[in-house]
Design a protein around this motif. Structure first.
Motif, short mmCIF file in Angstrom:
data_model
loop_
_atom_site.label_atom_id
_atom_site.label_comp_id
_atom_site.label_asym_id
_atom_site.label_seq_id
_atom_site.Cartn_x
_atom_site.Cartn_y
_atom_site.Cartn_z
N ILE A 1 -0.09 9.59 6.45
CA ILE A 1 -0.98 10.72 6.64
C ILE A 1 -1.48 10.79 7.86
CG2 ILE A 1 -3.00 11.98 5.60
CD1 ILE A 1 -2.57 10.64 2.99
N CYS A 2 -1.38 11.95 8.56
CA CYS A 2 -2.12 11.99 9.84
C CYS A 2 -3.00 13.04 10.18
CB CYS A 2 -0.91 12.00 11.06
SG CYS A 2 0.18 10.86 11.32
N PHE A 3 -4.15 13.03 11.00
CA PHE A 3 -4.90 14.09 11.21
C PHE A 3 -4.33 14.95 12.28
CE2 PHE A 3 -7.50 11.35 8.85
CZ PHE A 3 -8.63 12.16 8.37
N SER A 4 -4.70 16.29 12.17
CA SER A 4 -4.25 17.15 13.36
C SER A 4 -5.40 18.20 13.45
CB SER A 4 -3.02 17.78 13.07
OG SER A 4 -2.68 18.68 13.82
N PRO A 5 -5.80 18.39 14.85
CA PRO A 5 -6.93 19.16 15.16
C PRO A 5 -6.22 20.60 15.70
CG PRO A 5 -6.74 17.56 16.98
CD PRO A 5 -5.51 17.31 15.92
N ALA A 6 -5.15 20.54 15.73
CA ALA A 6 -4.43 21.67 16.41
C ALA A 6 -3.00 21.90 15.76
CB ALA A 6 -4.43 21.93 17.90
N LEU A 7 -2.48 23.21 15.92
CA LEU A 7 -1.23 23.58 15.40
C LEU A 7 0.08 22.70 16.15
CD1 LEU A 7 0.81 25.05 13.49
CD2 LEU A 7 0.68 27.13 15.29
N VAL A 8 -0.32 22.93 17.54
CA VAL A 8 0.96 22.33 18.13
C VAL A 8 0.87 20.51 18.00
CG1 VAL A 8 -0.74 21.74 20.25
CG2 VAL A 8 1.69 21.79 20.83
N LEU A 9 -0.20 19.84 17.85
CA LEU A 9 -0.17 18.81 17.23
C LEU A 9 0.26 18.48 15.98
CD1 LEU A 9 -3.51 17.38 18.98
CD2 LEU A 9 -1.40 17.21 19.90
N ALA A 10 0.13 19.37 15.12
CA ALA A 10 0.61 19.21 13.68
C ALA A 10 2.14 19.13 13.73
CB ALA A 10 0.17 20.36 12.76
N LYS A 11 2.79 20.02 14.47
CA LYS A 11 4.18 20.18 14.69
C LYS A 11 4.84 18.84 15.24
CE LYS A 11 4.33 25.36 15.08
NZ LYS A 11 4.97 26.34 15.87
N ARG A 12 3.87 18.42 16.35
CA ARG A 12 4.32 17.13 16.89
C ARG A 12 4.47 15.83 16.05
NH1 ARG A 12 1.20 14.74 22.04
NH2 ARG A 12 1.52 16.72 22.57
N VAL B 1 0.71 -1.24 -0.01
CA VAL B 1 -0.02 0.07 -0.08
C VAL B 1 0.88 1.06 0.10
CG1 VAL B 1 -1.66 1.25 1.36
CG2 VAL B 1 -1.88 -1.06 1.05
N SER B 2 0.67 2.23 -0.78
CA SER B 2 1.37 3.47 -0.89
C SER B 2 1.16 4.43 0.27
CB SER B 2 1.20 3.92 -2.46
OG SER B 2 -0.07 4.59 -2.68
N HIS B 3 0.12 4.56 0.80
CA HIS B 3 -0.41 5.73 1.52
C HIS B 3 -1.06 4.92 2.65
CE1 HIS B 3 0.38 7.80 -2.22
NE2 HIS B 3 0.63 9.01 -1.53
N VAL B 4 -0.76 5.20 3.98
CA VAL B 4 -1.27 4.89 5.01
C VAL B 4 -1.99 6.02 5.89
CG1 VAL B 4 -1.51 3.67 7.11
CG2 VAL B 4 -0.34 2.74 5.17
N VAL B 5 -3.31 6.12 6.03
CA VAL B 5 -3.73 7.25 6.95
C VAL B 5 -3.75 6.88 8.49
CG1 VAL B 5 -5.76 8.75 7.28
CG2 VAL B 5 -5.06 8.00 4.79
N LEU B 6 -3.29 7.43 9.32
CA LEU B 6 -3.55 6.92 10.88
C LEU B 6 -4.66 7.90 11.39
CD1 LEU B 6 0.18 6.02 11.56
CD2 LEU B 6 -1.65 4.48 11.11
N ALA B 7 -5.52 7.41 11.86
CA ALA B 7 -6.74 8.37 12.25
C ALA B 7 -7.45 7.72 13.72
CB ALA B 7 -7.80 8.28 11.19
N GLY B 8 -8.21 8.55 13.99
CA GLY B 8 -9.07 8.12 15.42
C GLY B 8 -8.25 8.43 16.52
N GLY B 9 -7.09 9.24 16.78
CA GLY B 9 -6.28 9.54 17.68
C GLY B 9 -4.88 9.89 17.19
N LEU B 10 -4.18 10.20 18.27
CA LEU B 10 -2.56 10.66 18.02
C LEU B 10 -1.82 9.34 17.79
CD1 LEU B 10 -1.24 13.31 17.82
CD2 LEU B 10 -0.52 13.05 19.92
N PRO B 11 -1.69 9.28 16.58
CA PRO B 11 -0.62 7.89 16.37
C PRO B 11 0.68 8.17 17.03
CG PRO B 11 -0.36 9.11 14.37
CD PRO B 11 -1.65 9.91 15.38
N SER B 12 1.26 6.89 17.68
CA SER B 12 2.71 6.99 18.38
C SER B 12 3.75 7.16 17.16
CB SER B 12 2.75 5.51 19.05
OG SER B 12 2.62 4.60 18.00
N GLY B 13 4.91 7.42 17.81
CA GLY B 13 6.19 7.62 16.78
C GLY B 13 6.28 5.96 16.03
N ALA B 14 5.96 5.04 17.10
CA ALA B 14 6.29 3.59 16.36
C ALA B 14 5.47 3.27 15.43
CB ALA B 14 6.34 2.89 17.67
N SER B 15 4.31 3.55 15.68
CA SER B 15 3.28 3.17 14.24
C SER B 15 3.82 3.88 13.01
CB SER B 15 1.75 3.53 14.77
OG SER B 15 1.50 2.98 15.77
#
Length: 340
Positions: A126-137, A100-114
């Motif tokens: 691809i991850c979801f971010s509901p705030a700027l601080v989480l986007a940076k993390r 699979v070329s693209h994996v979207v991790l959703a439904g919570g903040l994914p771990s660095g390990a995932s």
């Protein structure tokens, strides 16, 4: 369609197109029971980017779904995995097995390990971010792209509207492509976010009434009848049992969810359930209720998850026609500017 306007649009979403590997930088929102092989392949075949909603699938079921989707399209598509799934590592391995070329991790903040597990086999994350601080993390943890989804969206939502998230995050994040989601139903809105710096957009509600979508006829009719104000968010009745808000068309199922919360909390207070088990029982309500509506067509007691853009869904159309409309609407704005 004005060729100069089309070239301008192509330039605006070039980063998103290159990242996804498709003609239109339009992601299909991953909707449980809806975003399966037929809709996903139709989106990718028409130039968009389909995304399988794994939801609560087992690894074996996900493997079958990916294989079936590949049989219907040779275009790129992604897989959306819920980070809270108990078999997340195995599901990532399934994606690896199918290249699979693209994996979207959703439904919570994914771990660095995932994130690392996905990147290790060469897929883009691809991850979801509901705030700027989480986007940076998330970017520090290795996310290759972000989706910022506002409260206008259907299904589980965050507290901030799309327009505010876009203003907060788009000017600040340049390292990775950002796709804007929530409340987008027309090409003019899509264009405005691209001009703000988005690499592309994600739409879910708009594709539910696609001809290729397997959702029950009753489910589609409920969308076509509904207005924006009919897509309401659920409420929690006890702060000790946090409930992620869900946006859906208001019906008797919505009232049943309130009754379910009361019943489960009473069982907890009586010592019949541990808190974690009680929380899971509340959350699991939606999985069954959604299937009841999408597959069985029970739009009275099932969960008819829909974003506020549902008011712009007027008829059943092929996916290709929906995508063409969005592009034409964006190009019309650009053409008008050129002639002004």
């Amino acid at each position: 369609m004005n060729e100069a306007a089309k070239q301008k649009l192509d330039k605006l979403w070039a980063r998103g197109r290159d990242f996804l590997g498709c003609e239109y930088a339009i992601l299909g929102g991953a909707m449980s029971w809806v975003s399966e092989r037929n809709l996903v392949s139709a989106l990718s075949n028409a130039g968009g980017f389909g995304v399988i909603a794994c939801g609560s699938m087992s690894p074996d079921l996900l493997s079958e779904e990916i294989a079936a989707t590949k049989a219907l399209t040779d275009k790129p598509f992604g897989v959306n995995l819920i980070t809270m799934h108990p078999d997340l590592e195995k599901l990532i391995d399934v994606c690896k097995d199918h290249d699979v070329s693209h994996v979207v991790l959703a439904g919570g903040l994914p771990s660095g390990a995932s994130i690392k597990q996905v990147k290790d086999f060469g897929a883009k994350v691809i991850c979801f971010s509901p705030a700027l601080v989480l986007a940076k993390r998330l970017i520090r943890n290795g996310a290759d792209a972000l989706v910022i989804e506002g409260a206008e969206a259907g299904g589980h939502i965050g507290p901030v509207v799309t327009s505010v998230l876009a203003q907060e995050i788009l000017p600040e994040i340049k390292e990775v492509p950002i796709f804007v989601a929530g409340g987008i139903g027309r090409g003019e809105a899509m264009l405005s976010y691209l001009e703000m710096g988005a690499a592309g957009v994600q739409l879910g509600t708009r594709f539910v009434c696609a001809t290729e979508c397997i959702a029950h006829e009753n489910f589609k009719k409920a969308f076509i009848r509904a207005g924006a104000k009919d897509a309401m968010t659920t409420l929690q009745i006890d702060p000790n049992f946090p409930v992620i808000p869900v946006r859906a068309l208001n019906n008797k199922g919505t009232q049943e969810f309130m009754a379910t919360q009361r019943r489960v909390i009473e069982k907890f207070n009586n010592g019949e359930l541990e808190k974690h088990a009680a929380q899971l029982e509340i959350e699991h309500f939606w999985a069954g209720a959604l299937r009841k509506a999408v597959i069985d067509g029970d739009v009275e007691y099932g969960s008819v998850m829909a974003g506020q853009s549902v008011g712009m869904v007027k008829k059943e159309q092929p996916v290709a026609e929906i995508l063409e409309e969005l592009v034409e609407q964006a190009c019309e704005v650009l053409t008008t500017r050129q002639s002004a």
